[in-house]
Design a protein around this motif. Structure first.
Motif, PDB file in Angstrom:
ATOM      1  N   ILE A  40      55.943   6.538 -25.299  1.00 50.29           N
ATOM      2  CA  ILE A  40      54.602   6.128 -25.730  1.00 50.29           C
ATOM      3  C   ILE A  40      54.267   6.738 -27.091  1.00 50.29           C
ATOM      4  O   ILE A  40      53.698   6.077 -27.974  1.00 50.29           O
ATOM      5  N   MET A  41      54.624   8.018 -27.298  1.00 48.41           N
ATOM      6  CA  MET A  41      54.374   8.662 -28.590  1.00 48.41           C
ATOM      7  C   MET A  41      55.125   7.961 -29.719  1.00 48.41           C
ATOM      8  O   MET A  41      54.579   7.738 -30.803  1.00 48.41           O
ATOM      9  N   ILE A  42      56.379   7.606 -29.457  1.00 46.24           N
ATOM     10  CA  ILE A  42      57.168   6.918 -30.490  1.00 46.24           C
ATOM     11  C   ILE A  42      56.528   5.583 -30.852  1.00 46.24           C
ATOM     12  O   ILE A  42      56.424   5.214 -32.031  1.00 46.24           O
ATOM     13  N   LEU A  43      56.073   4.824 -29.845  1.00 46.47           N
ATOM     14  CA  LEU A  43      55.428   3.535 -30.121  1.00 46.47           C
ATOM     15  C   LEU A  43      54.144   3.716 -30.925  1.00 46.47           C
ATOM     16  O   LEU A  43      53.882   2.965 -31.878  1.00 46.47           O
ATOM     17  N   LEU A  44      53.332   4.708 -30.581  1.00 45.60           N
ATOM     18  CA  LEU A  44      52.073   4.924 -31.299  1.00 45.60           C
ATOM     19  C   LEU A  44      52.329   5.364 -32.738  1.00 45.60           C
ATOM     20  O   LEU A  44      51.631   4.929 -33.670  1.00 45.60           O
ATOM     21  N   VAL A  45      53.318   6.238 -32.942  1.00 41.96           N
ATOM     22  CA  VAL A  45      53.651   6.640 -34.317  1.00 41.96           C
ATOM     23  C   VAL A  45      54.099   5.429 -35.125  1.00 41.96           C
ATOM     24  O   VAL A  45      53.719   5.250 -36.292  1.00 41.96           O
ATOM     25  N   ALA A  46      54.927   4.561 -34.513  1.00 40.51           N
ATOM     26  CA  ALA A  46      55.369   3.345 -35.211  1.00 40.51           C
ATOM     27  C   ALA A  46      54.192   2.428 -35.530  1.00 40.51           C
ATOM     28  O   ALA A  46      54.155   1.785 -36.583  1.00 40.51           O
ATOM     29  N   MET A  47      53.209   2.353 -34.632  1.00 39.77           N
ATOM     30  CA  MET A  47      52.051   1.492 -34.863  1.00 39.77           C
ATOM     31  C   MET A  47      51.191   1.994 -36.020  1.00 39.77           C
ATOM     32  O   MET A  47      50.612   1.203 -36.774  1.00 39.77           O
ATOM     33  N   THR A  87      52.132   3.932 -38.660  1.00 36.38           N
ATOM     34  CA  THR A  87      52.768   4.107 -39.970  1.00 36.38           C
ATOM     35  C   THR A  87      52.397   2.936 -40.872  1.00 36.38           C
ATOM     36  O   THR A  87      52.221   1.806 -40.411  1.00 36.38           O
ATOM     37  N   LYS A  88      52.282   3.207 -42.172  1.00 33.67           N
ATOM     38  CA  LYS A  88      51.892   2.178 -43.137  1.00 33.67           C
ATOM     39  C   LYS A  88      53.088   1.560 -43.850  1.00 33.67           C
ATOM     40  O   LYS A  88      52.972   0.512 -44.468  1.00 33.67           O
ATOM     41  N   LYS A  89      54.233   2.240 -43.822  1.00 30.81           N
ATOM     42  CA  LYS A  89      55.462   1.674 -44.365  1.00 30.81           C
ATOM     43  C   LYS A  89      56.624   2.282 -43.609  1.00 30.81           C
ATOM     44  O   LYS A  89      56.503   3.374 -43.034  1.00 30.81           O
ATOM     45  N   PRO A  90      57.776   1.620 -43.565  1.00 27.70           N
ATOM     46  CA  PRO A  90      58.885   2.113 -42.740  1.00 27.70           C
ATOM     47  C   PRO A  90      59.303   3.544 -43.056  1.00 27.70           C
ATOM     48  O   PRO A  90      59.656   4.303 -42.162  1.00 27.70           O
ATOM     49  N   LEU A  91      59.268   3.928 -44.345  1.00 23.21           N
ATOM     50  CA  LEU A  91      59.724   5.268 -44.711  1.00 23.21           C
ATOM     51  C   LEU A  91      58.802   6.361 -44.198  1.00 23.21           C
ATOM     52  O   LEU A  91      59.174   7.539 -44.219  1.00 23.21           O
ATOM     53  N   ASP A  92      57.566   6.009 -43.761  1.00 22.94           N
ATOM     54  CA  ASP A  92      56.710   7.022 -43.155  1.00 22.94           C
ATOM     55  C   ASP A  92      57.276   7.525 -41.831  1.00 22.94           C
ATOM     56  O   ASP A  92      56.887   8.589 -41.354  1.00 22.94           O
ATOM     57  N   PHE A  93      58.182   6.762 -41.240  1.00 23.54           N
ATOM     58  CA  PHE A  93      58.843   7.168 -39.991  1.00 23.54           C
ATOM     59  C   PHE A  93      60.348   7.144 -40.238  1.00 23.54           C
ATOM     60  O   PHE A  93      61.114   6.536 -39.487  1.00 23.54           O
ATOM     61  N   ALA A  94      60.783   7.835 -41.299  1.00 21.88           N
ATOM     62  CA  ALA A  94      62.193   7.806 -41.685  1.00 21.88           C
ATOM     63  C   ALA A  94      63.089   8.446 -40.644  1.00 21.88           C
ATOM     64  O   ALA A  94      64.295   8.180 -40.596  1.00 21.88           O
ATOM     65  N   ALA A  95      62.526   9.301 -39.781  1.00 21.00           N
ATOM     66  CA  ALA A  95      63.328   9.953 -38.740  1.00 21.00           C
ATOM     67  C   ALA A  95      63.555   9.047 -37.534  1.00 21.00           C
ATOM     68  O   ALA A  95      64.192   9.482 -36.561  1.00 21.00           O
ATOM     69  N   PHE A  96      63.060   7.805 -37.567  1.00 19.95           N
ATOM     70  CA  PHE A  96      63.126   6.953 -36.387  1.00 19.95           C
ATOM     71  C   PHE A  96      64.552   6.696 -35.899  1.00 19.95           C
ATOM     72  O   PHE A  96      64.797   6.736 -34.681  1.00 19.95           O
ATOM     73  N   PRO A  97      65.552   6.423 -36.770  1.00 19.99           N
ATOM     74  CA  PRO A  97      66.914   6.205 -36.241  1.00 19.99           C
ATOM     75  C   PRO A  97      67.437   7.400 -35.443  1.00 19.99           C
ATOM     76  O   PRO A  97      68.024   7.220 -34.368  1.00 19.99           O
ATOM     77  N   ALA A  98      67.203   8.620 -35.969  1.00 26.82           N
ATOM     78  CA  ALA A  98      67.653   9.806 -35.231  1.00 26.82           C
ATOM     79  C   ALA A  98      66.863   9.973 -33.932  1.00 26.82           C
ATOM     80  O   ALA A  98      67.427  10.318 -32.883  1.00 26.82           O
ATOM     81  N   VAL A  99      65.547   9.718 -33.991  1.00 30.11           N
ATOM     82  CA  VAL A  99      64.728   9.806 -32.781  1.00 30.11           C
ATOM     83  C   VAL A  99      65.208   8.785 -31.752  1.00 30.11           C
ATOM     84  O   VAL A  99      65.276   9.077 -30.537  1.00 30.11           O
ATOM     85  N   LEU A 100      65.555   7.605 -32.204  1.00 29.52           N
ATOM     86  CA  LEU A 100      66.049   6.563 -31.305  1.00 29.52           C
ATOM     87  C   LEU A 100      67.345   6.991 -30.621  1.00 29.52           C
ATOM     88  O   LEU A 100      67.536   6.788 -29.415  1.00 29.52           O
ATOM     89  N   LEU A 101      68.236   7.604 -31.376  1.00 28.90           N
ATOM     90  CA  LEU A 101      69.501   8.071 -30.801  1.00 28.90           C
ATOM     91  C   LEU A 101      69.255   9.126 -29.720  1.00 28.90           C
ATOM     92  O   LEU A 101      69.795   9.037 -28.607  1.00 28.90           O
ATOM     93  N   PHE A 102      68.423  10.130 -30.025  1.00 32.41           N
ATOM     94  CA  PHE A 102      68.185  11.201 -29.067  1.00 32.41           C
ATOM     95  C   PHE A 102      67.427  10.691 -27.833  1.00 32.41           C
ATOM     96  O   PHE A 102      67.687  11.135 -26.708  1.00 32.41           O
ATOM     97  N   SER A 132      62.180   0.078 -27.647  1.00 29.21           N
ATOM     98  CA  SER A 132      62.671  -1.132 -28.322  1.00 29.21           C
ATOM     99  C   SER A 132      61.537  -1.824 -29.064  1.00 29.21           C
ATOM    100  O   SER A 132      61.716  -2.318 -30.192  1.00 29.21           O
ATOM    101  N   THR A 133      60.363  -1.871 -28.451  1.00 27.91           N
ATOM    102  CA  THR A 133      59.199  -2.452 -29.129  1.00 27.91           C
ATOM    103  C   THR A 133      58.854  -1.658 -30.377  1.00 27.91           C
ATOM    104  O   THR A 133      58.522  -2.228 -31.430  1.00 27.91           O
ATOM    105  N   ALA A 134      58.932  -0.319 -30.293  1.00 28.59           N
ATOM    106  CA  ALA A 134      58.670   0.517 -31.471  1.00 28.59           C
ATOM    107  C   ALA A 134      59.665   0.223 -32.583  1.00 28.59           C
ATOM    108  O   ALA A 134      59.297   0.147 -33.760  1.00 28.59           O
TER     109      ALA A 134
END
Length: 704
Positions: free
Chosen positions: A53-60, A62-77, A258-260
């Motif tokens: 839920i936290m990951i989805l809210l952070v993705a919602m 963010t104003k541009k993709p680079l604001d959540f640049a750690a997302f690929p690593a977060v997705l892996l973990f 996945s939605t995030a």
């Protein structure tokens, strides 16, 4: 443990973050290896759901993709954590499932009984539907967007770098901002490349969830019947419900993450988050609300339809549209001039004329049509004023004096999207811009045609086309240089400021230069102005340099040359006459020869330039010595062959510079720069002795 606590106390929260990754890895390995009690499983499942839920809210938000640049690593973990939980829960289900529905913890029990009503067939269907939604819809779409985004981002990198270099050269941004933008372009490419790979984790997780479900059901049946003596039906009911609960508690967070991922890669970068974009664009047109309300209301009147639901929703939509229309009308009325202001304007118009009504001509002005007003209005987010300030600063650093302030005003006589640039009230340039669109400039060698309004770049005359923002990345990939409307106006203004630098240098600016040098080197200017040379003569000298776009930053060298040679030239003139400005200009250019050469030929390589044929040079010397001018036939021939030589020179990638003897330089420069403004004319005496000269094209003699 004491050492770990001491580390937290001494280093604080900043160092505690360094342990987040290792702690997570240790926790994942522990879940895979060690048997966990049901209570710990409940805590970990709850943590997994909270993390999703936290990951989805952070993705919602963010104003541009680079604001959540750690997302690929977060997705892996997050995927690794979920799979480790599957292993731990599978161990508990298969070992203790025969003990009852709560053997694997209350979370799995709740998902297996409450969400699907204790019916394992319903649970299987719901689980398969969740997997299909996750695997076939969300994950597949997000992966495709990430793949295409990565490819287009990498293809667009050269165009984006060219746009950054163009802004830097035009003075719109500084070195630090250009460095930041280049770094952002690189990070964007790395992000989409990482997302392209990270999306495969989500796909694999969905497949793994389905396989784990099948394996757990088969394994539970075998263990329940063979080891615990349960009947086939009882074993199927117990282990299937526990397996369904385990699968659902893992697949729901997977669906959220996945939605995030889809939100991150599918959003368009603006200054708003996803929620603001959706609300602002879906519910911004009252006509859409009214039409939707009418359609829903008509459907609600059809017999056997749920009238209450449809008519209630139609009433809500109609009320929302009416409220939005009322708010828009109030905003439009607020922009109308208040009556008190209109009355004050009428009284001012009826007053007697005075000297206050006399308006002086601005040295440098910019007039815009009403459609371009948002570009110069801070209240509407216009950045052109800031860019013009940056232009003046960069001009002062490059050329050597501070240009006048650019006065900007609207002009209703212009077309809505037109602008014009004025020098002392006289138009020196005009163009048009389209706010909200981008100008794709063809520098040569583009690979595709773009849909849009074709035009010409106002600064350099290159072919260009106005395109929508959605076509920007495609244009950059195709080799176009893409700039916004504000950059078009700023670049045009910067180009004209350099071309008309001599007219911008007045007596006030020259005096300011003298005062500036006098504070650092008082002895240099102590007896120079007005004893050795007048302020007027010095102004003409500096204007002569600026007419050929020679910077006057090195004022010490210029004043040294003037102080050394002006008395001799004045002594040779008539009594009371000013020294010969043209001869003093030639001497000053020789003193600045190294800087002038570096301006045209950067680096330390050989000077590949254009030369004059010896026979043509003799004819020109004779013509200028006898009549002081060129006859029409000779002038036409010289211009035609020089233009051909310049074309060959530029095709070879060499600077369009003509080297001539000192007596010819001034006359040829005045003649050629009006017809070939991109060309430079240097004398042989201005070249440093250590530079090697190679004549690559000859005017009057063809190419060598």
């Amino acid at each position: 443990m004491s050492a770990l606590l001491s580390l937290f106390k001494n280093q604080g929260a900043a160092n505690a973050r360094l342990l987040a990754g290792p702690v997570l890895i240790v926790m994942v390995l522990a879940m895979m290896i060690l048997p966990l009690p049901p209570f710990i499983l409940d805590l970990l499942f709850t943590f997994n759901i909270s993390l999703a839920i936290m990951i989805l809210l952070v993705a919602m938000f963010t104003k541009k993709p680079l604001d959540f640049a750690a997302f690929p690593a977060v997705l892996l973990f997050a995927t690794l954590l979920r799979l480790a939980l599957n292993i731990a829960s599978t161990r508990v289900v298969l070992m203790h499932g025969h003990e009852g529905p709560d053997a694997a913890g209350q979370v799995i029990e709740a998902f297996g009984h409450f969400l699907v009503g204790g019916n394992f067939a319903v649970g299987v269907v719901v689980f398969i539907i969740l997997v299909i939604i996750n695997f076939m819809v969300i994950t597949k779409g997000a992966g495709r967007i990430a793949e295409v985004g990565a490819r287009f981002t990498l293809d667009a990198m050269p165009g984006k770098q060219m746009a950054i270099d163009a802004d830097l050269n035009a003075g719109l941004i500084g070195e630090d901002e250009a460095r930041r933008r280049r770094q952002e372009v690189g990070q964007e490419a790395e992000f989409y490349g990482s997302m392209d790979g990270a999306s495969k984790f989500v796909r694999g997780d969905a497949v793994a969830g389905l396989l784990i479900l099948i394996i757990n059901i088969i394994g539970g049946l075998i263990i329940g019947v063979a080891q615990h003596g349960l009947s086939f039906g009882e074993a199927g009911r117990v282990y299937t419900l526990l397996t369904i609960g385990d699968g659902l508690v893992a697949q729901i967070p997977a669906l959220i993450i996945s939605t995030a991922a889809g939100v991150v890669v599918s959003r368009v970068a603006t200054d708003q988050d996803v929620g603001q974009q959706m609300v602002g664009q879906l519910f911004s047109n009252p006509n859409v609300m009214f039409i939707t309300a009418a359609i829903v209301g008509i459907m609600g009147l059809i017999p056997n339809m749920p009238h209450l639901a449809f008519l209630t929703l139609a009433a809500v939509l109609a009320w929302a549209g009416w409220t939005l229309r009322k708010r828009q009308m109030a905003a439009a009325a607020a922009q109308v001039q208040p009556p008190a202001q209109a009355q004050a304007a009428a009284e001012a118009a009826a007053a007697e004329a005075s000297w206050d009504d006399v308006s002086l001509v601005d040295p440098l002005g910019l007039e815009v049509g009403y459609r371009l007003i948002p570009l110069v209005d801070h209240g509407q987010g216009g950045e052109l004023l800031h860019r013009i300030r940056s232009l003046r600063k960069k001009f002062a650093q490059e050329v050597g004096f501070l240009p006048p302030v650019v006065h900007i005003r609207d002009n209703l006589e212009l077309k809505p999207g037109d602008y014009r640039i004025l020098l002392s009230g006289v138009e020196i340039g005009q163009g048009s811009a389209v706010p909200g669109q981008w100008l794709a400039i063809d520098p040569g060698g583009v690979t595709m045609k773009l849909p849009g309004n074709y035009t010409t770049d106002p600064a350099f005359g290159l072919p260009a086309v106005w395109i929508d923002a959605s076509q920007r990345e495609h244009a950059q990939v195709a080799g176009y240089t893409v700039v916004d409307a504000g950059t078009v106006v700023a670049t045009h203004l910067n180009h004209l400021m350099h071309r008309h630098g001599a007219a911008l240098l007045g007596r006030q600016e020259v005096q300011a230069l003298i005062d500036r040098i006098g504070r650092e080197a008082p002895k240099l200017v102590e007896d120079l102005v007005p004893k050795t040379v007048s302020l007027t003569a010095l102004q003409k000298l500096l204007q002569g340099l600026l007419e050929e776009e020679v910077p006057i930053r090195d004022m010490r060298t210029i004043l040294d040359a003037v102080a050394e040679h002006a008395p001799r030239l004045a002594a040779g003139s008539a009594a009371g006459a000013l020294p010969d400005t043209q001869e003093l200009l030639a001497i000053t250019r020789r003193a600045l020869g190294r800087a002038i050469t570096q301006q045209w030929f950067p680096g330390e390589g050989e000077l590949r330039a254009i030369g004059l044929d010896a026979k043509l040079e003799r004819v020109l010397n004779q013509a200028l010595a006898t009549s002081g001018a060129l006859e029409p036939g000779l002038a036409e021939t010289l211009l035609r062959e020089t233009a051909a030589a310049v074309e060959r020179q530029e095709a070879a990638g060499d600077p369009p510079v003509l080297l001539v003897s000192p007596p010819l330089r001034a006359s040829l420069s005045r003649f050629l720069r009006h017809h070939l403004p991109q060309m430079g004319v240097l004398s042989n005496a201005e070249l440093p002795d250590e530079r090697i000269v190679r004549i690559t094209n000859v005017v009057g003699g063809g190419a060598r």
